[in-house]
Design a protein around this motif. Structure first.
Motif, PDB file in Angstrom:
ATOM      1  N   MET A   1      94.868  62.484  50.991  1.00 39.83           N
ATOM      2  CA  MET A   1      96.162  62.187  51.613  1.00 39.83           C
ATOM      3  C   MET A   1      96.130  60.810  52.284  1.00 39.83           C
ATOM      4  N   LYS A   2      97.098  59.983  51.959  1.00 41.96           N
ATOM      5  CA  LYS A   2      97.134  58.634  52.536  1.00 41.96           C
ATOM      6  C   LYS A   2      97.978  58.593  53.801  1.00 41.96           C
ATOM      7  N   THR A   3      97.667  57.628  54.631  1.00 38.97           N
ATOM      8  CA  THR A   3      98.437  57.438  55.857  1.00 38.97           C
ATOM      9  C   THR A   3      98.835  55.971  55.993  1.00 38.97           C
ATOM     10  N   LYS A   4      99.847  55.738  56.815  1.00 32.44           N
ATOM     11  CA  LYS A   4     100.217  54.382  57.200  1.00 32.44           C
ATOM     12  C   LYS A   4     100.267  54.311  58.718  1.00 32.44           C
ATOM     13  N   ILE A   5     100.211  53.067  59.217  1.00 34.98           N
ATOM     14  CA  ILE A   5     100.290  52.841  60.661  1.00 34.98           C
ATOM     15  C   ILE A   5     101.711  52.408  61.001  1.00 34.98           C
ATOM     16  N   CYS A   6     102.304  53.051  61.977  1.00 34.95           N
ATOM     17  CA  CYS A   6     103.639  52.659  62.440  1.00 34.95           C
ATOM     18  C   CYS A   6     103.620  51.224  62.957  1.00 34.95           C
TER      19      CYS A   6
ATOM     20  N   GLN B   1     101.991  52.037  66.426  1.00 36.54           N
ATOM     21  CA  GLN B   1     100.626  52.121  65.881  1.00 36.54           C
ATOM     22  C   GLN B   1     100.134  53.543  65.623  1.00 36.54           C
ATOM     23  N   LYS B   2     101.060  54.501  65.612  1.00 36.85           N
ATOM     24  CA  LYS B   2     100.684  55.862  65.287  1.00 36.85           C
ATOM     25  C   LYS B   2     100.416  55.991  63.785  1.00 36.85           C
ATOM     26  N   GLN B   3      99.396  56.751  63.428  1.00 36.21           N
ATOM     27  CA  GLN B   3      99.053  56.955  62.031  1.00 36.21           C
ATOM     28  C   GLN B   3      99.679  58.259  61.547  1.00 36.21           C
ATOM     29  N   ASP B   4     100.373  58.178  60.399  1.00 35.61           N
ATOM     30  CA  ASP B   4     101.026  59.391  59.914  1.00 35.61           C
ATOM     31  C   ASP B   4     101.141  59.364  58.390  1.00 35.61           C
TER      32      ASP B   4
ATOM     33  N   THR C   1     111.876  56.658  52.246  1.00 34.04           N
ATOM     34  CA  THR C   1     110.844  57.417  52.936  1.00 34.04           C
ATOM     35  C   THR C   1     109.539  57.328  52.155  1.00 34.04           C
ATOM     36  N   TRP C   2     108.447  57.120  52.855  1.00 33.50           N
ATOM     37  CA  TRP C   2     107.118  57.054  52.239  1.00 33.50           C
ATOM     38  C   TRP C   2     106.329  58.294  52.617  1.00 33.50           C
ATOM     39  N   LYS C   3     105.849  59.001  51.599  1.00 28.20           N
ATOM     40  CA  LYS C   3     105.073  60.210  51.877  1.00 28.20           C
ATOM     41  C   LYS C   3     103.659  60.076  51.311  1.00 28.20           C
ATOM     42  N   GLY C   4     102.682  60.066  52.207  1.00 26.22           N
ATOM     43  CA  GLY C   4     101.291  59.897  51.795  1.00 26.22           C
ATOM     44  C   GLY C   4     100.750  61.077  51.025  1.00 26.22           C
ATOM     45  N   ASN C   5     101.305  62.250  51.228  1.00 23.69           N
ATOM     46  CA  ASN C   5     100.768  63.429  50.552  1.00 23.69           C
ATOM     47  C   ASN C   5     101.264  63.571  49.114  1.00 23.69           C
ATOM     48  N   ARG C   6     102.074  62.629  48.650  1.00 21.05           N
ATOM     49  CA  ARG C   6     102.513  62.655  47.260  1.00 21.05           C
ATOM     50  C   ARG C   6     101.677  61.726  46.383  1.00 21.05           C
TER      51      ARG C   6
END
Ligand SMILES: [Zn+2]
Length: 55
Positions: A1-6, A10-13, A49-54
């Motif tokens: 699962m990928k994440t990005k930083i706000c 700076q929250k990672q989600d 919308t960007w979804k890391g779990n896809r």
């Protein structure tokens, strides 16, 4: 699962919103709570919308 930083808190989600939040017209990724705050400003623009779990 990928994440990005706000870009602003700076929250990672794994769920990020692609938005423009100032007059520079730069696309940045923001978390849900930041995006909700920016929805009221004049320069706000939603770009998807960007979804890391896809990935
Ligand atoms: Zn944020």
């Amino acid at each position: 699962m990928k994440t990005k930083i706000c870009a602003t808190c700076q929250k990672q989600d794994t769920l990020m919103y692609r938005v423009q939040i100032d007059a520079n017209k730069q696309w940045v990724f923001c978390c849900k709570s930041c995006t909700e705050q920016y929805q009221s400003i004049a320069d706000y623009k939603y770009g998807g919308t960007w979804k890391g779990n896809r990935h």
